[in-house]
Scaffold this motif. Sequence first.
Motif, mmCIF file in Angstrom:
data_model
loop_
_atom_site.group_PDB
_atom_site.id
_atom_site.type_symbol
_atom_site.label_atom_id
_atom_site.label_comp_id
_atom_site.label_asym_id
_atom_site.label_seq_id
_atom_site.Cartn_x
_atom_site.Cartn_y
_atom_site.Cartn_z
ATOM 1 N N GLN A 159 2.160 1.155 5.677
ATOM 2 C CA GLN A 159 0.996 1.869 5.103
ATOM 3 C C GLN A 159 -0.071 2.235 6.084
ATOM 4 O O GLN A 159 -0.743 3.329 6.273
ATOM 5 C CB GLN A 159 0.403 1.044 3.886
ATOM 6 C CG GLN A 159 1.153 1.284 2.640
ATOM 7 C CD GLN A 159 0.623 0.285 1.563
ATOM 8 O OE1 GLN A 159 0.072 -0.472 1.715
ATOM 9 N NE2 GLN A 159 0.978 0.748 0.296
ATOM 10 N N PRO A 166 -0.138 10.708 9.952
ATOM 11 C CA PRO A 166 -0.190 10.944 8.685
ATOM 12 C C PRO A 166 1.541 11.496 8.179
ATOM 13 O O PRO A 166 1.855 11.665 7.302
ATOM 14 C CB PRO A 166 -0.971 12.135 8.694
ATOM 15 C CG PRO A 166 -1.867 11.832 9.608
ATOM 16 C CD PRO A 166 -1.041 11.332 10.957
ATOM 17 N N SER A 186 7.004 3.299 -5.766
ATOM 18 C CA SER A 186 5.389 4.155 -5.603
ATOM 19 C C SER A 186 4.605 3.633 -5.005
ATOM 20 O O SER A 186 3.458 3.501 -5.289
ATOM 21 C CB SER A 186 4.851 4.357 -7.011
ATOM 22 O OG SER A 186 6.037 4.918 -8.094
ATOM 23 N N ARG A 187 4.924 2.924 -3.730
ATOM 24 C CA ARG A 187 3.928 2.318 -2.946
ATOM 25 C C ARG A 187 3.645 2.977 -1.445
ATOM 26 O O ARG A 187 2.603 2.684 -0.910
ATOM 27 C CB ARG A 187 4.294 0.740 -2.409
ATOM 28 C CG ARG A 187 4.469 -0.051 -3.555
ATOM 29 C CD ARG A 187 3.113 -0.150 -4.584
ATOM 30 N NE ARG A 187 2.205 -0.771 -3.751
ATOM 31 C CZ ARG A 187 1.914 -2.050 -3.638
ATOM 32 N NH1 ARG A 187 2.702 -2.876 -3.929
ATOM 33 N NH2 ARG A 187 0.935 -2.349 -2.804
ATOM 34 N N LEU A 188 4.505 4.126 -1.100
ATOM 35 C CA LEU A 188 3.972 4.899 -0.200
ATOM 36 C C LEU A 188 3.558 6.282 -0.626
ATOM 37 O O LEU A 188 3.466 6.497 -1.878
ATOM 38 C CB LEU A 188 5.340 5.159 0.558
ATOM 39 C CG LEU A 188 6.004 3.964 1.333
ATOM 40 C CD1 LEU A 188 7.222 4.306 2.113
ATOM 41 C CD2 LEU A 188 5.240 3.127 2.072
ATOM 42 N N GLY A 189 3.034 7.245 0.176
ATOM 43 C CA GLY A 189 2.275 8.258 -0.229
ATOM 44 C C GLY A 189 3.126 9.499 -0.626
ATOM 45 O O GLY A 189 4.327 9.455 -1.581
ATOM 46 N N LEU A 190 3.050 10.641 0.162
ATOM 47 C CA LEU A 190 3.553 11.798 -0.247
ATOM 48 C C LEU A 190 5.042 11.994 0.586
ATOM 49 O O LEU A 190 4.811 11.977 1.770
ATOM 50 C CB LEU A 190 2.731 12.927 0.019
ATOM 51 C CG LEU A 190 3.259 14.269 -0.207
ATOM 52 C CD1 LEU A 190 3.482 14.528 -1.585
ATOM 53 C CD2 LEU A 190 2.407 15.338 0.332
ATOM 54 N N CYS A 211 8.137 6.449 -3.058
ATOM 55 C CA CYS A 211 6.875 7.398 -2.851
ATOM 56 C C CYS A 211 6.033 7.640 -3.897
ATOM 57 O O CYS A 211 6.741 7.555 -5.206
ATOM 58 C CB CYS A 211 7.069 8.652 -2.085
ATOM 59 S SG CYS A 211 7.802 8.182 -0.546
ATOM 60 N N ARG A 212 4.910 8.062 -4.228
ATOM 61 C CA ARG A 212 4.310 8.215 -5.185
ATOM 62 C C ARG A 212 4.474 9.607 -5.655
ATOM 63 O O ARG A 212 4.523 9.936 -6.894
ATOM 64 C CB ARG A 212 2.784 8.031 -5.255
ATOM 65 C CG ARG A 212 2.210 6.775 -4.767
ATOM 66 C CD ARG A 212 0.719 6.532 -4.749
ATOM 67 N NE ARG A 212 0.367 5.261 -4.693
ATOM 68 C CZ ARG A 212 -0.031 4.819 -3.237
ATOM 69 N NH1 ARG A 212 0.053 5.748 -2.394
ATOM 70 N NH2 ARG A 212 -0.579 3.834 -3.121
ATOM 71 N N ARG A 213 4.401 10.707 -4.663
ATOM 72 C CA ARG A 213 4.916 12.133 -5.322
ATOM 73 C C ARG A 213 5.630 12.562 -4.253
ATOM 74 O O ARG A 213 5.826 12.019 -3.070
ATOM 75 C CB ARG A 213 3.316 12.715 -4.966
ATOM 76 C CG ARG A 213 2.218 12.193 -6.138
ATOM 77 C CD ARG A 213 0.799 12.958 -5.739
ATOM 78 N NE ARG A 213 0.347 12.661 -4.455
ATOM 79 C CZ ARG A 213 -0.312 13.223 -3.570
ATOM 80 N NH1 ARG A 213 -0.712 14.576 -4.106
ATOM 81 N NH2 ARG A 213 -0.843 13.011 -2.529
#
Length: 399
Positions: A159, A166, A186-190, A211-213
């Motif tokens: 993270q 990014p 769901s602990r990492l981002g996009l 990933c979350r999304r």
Amino acid sequence: RDCLLSRGLGDVYKRQTMNIRYGKAEHESAIDRYLKSRFSFQKKLEQVVSYRAQLPRLSRDELADFAASISGENGVQEFEKAHCSVPNRNGINDSMFDKFDEIREELFYYSLQLIRDFVLASMACRSNFITLLAMEGCFGDDYEYKERDRSEAMLSLMQTLFLMIPAVSSTFASVGSLFAYVKEPSRLGLLIVDEAGQALPYAAVGSMYRCRRAIVVGDPRQIEPVEHPERLGALVDLLGENIPAEHKDPGRSVQDYADAVNRFGMYSDDQFGIALWIGTPLLIHRRCEEPMFSISNVVSYGGLMVNETTESADSGLCRERSLWIEVSGPERAGKKNHFVEEQAEKALELIKDSLSCSEGVPSLFVISPFRSVCADFRKYLKAHMRDLGFMNYADPVLK
């Protein structure tokens, strides 16, 4: 939490603590820069929110009509009109939308400054970077880590890495090893999946789980998945016999599944006349010139694409327009060697023409999908450097 750390991990943190003591003045200066960046970002964010509230809004009926225009329900002319305009942008308020785009770009710039100064001011970030490098073996074999240390630390380390960088590029084949110790959902981002029309669904599961999304971008009209999975037996064992028929098709891609759950889109006939649902179609094309655009538009997209490519202002082109040149000949002998000397002769002719249209050496690329063609054409070109006007071969000329 020292009791949970292996000796190697503890040593890294001790060494970093010493660095903090020696860099107190630099740290305080970095914190000041971060606070100034945060203030500038907040002010710009307030400006964007305030300006957005002043923009004209569509009514529900206007929005429905725009959606119908995008899907082609109102005819081809309305379809093209819809794709070349912004909803409720009527020419009178263009300056408002242009100003809004400008301050959004400024907000993006300020956000990058904020992230940079936060990372530089954060001793926690610095410690995490050093620990990640140590775990990856960048400091040699002096540090050894228990599996428990890696499992507990790796999520936070990754993270932090994504905060500084990014966008991290990887392949589905490498994700399993790259994030082997990131096991929570769901602990990492996009997650952004490019060329999703070529991606196998089972290969994307691990990335999407972490990933979350996800943004899935691909073209269902192009190449299907490059390998058909021989995993149906494993899926049957895992999910049972009652797997829906559409999930047994080995040619289905990540893009197919993303389109299926997307409620925004349009129907378009495939080559067999079967209507396919395309999720959020990106139908404005800005990269391809004629005649390539029209050819692909007719052959693959049923004339639905809208060409917004800016005409090239390059006066150094050796031809007036793009064209296809058919050159036949035997391939060179050898295993999987696709080099054709007649094609090389034509390519050399085009390079000569390009040199005659340019001052000095032009920025020129010769592209082939085959390594054997690239390798043999380099040799061919080196042997004909005198024909191109170069008396001596020089590395900067040919790479």
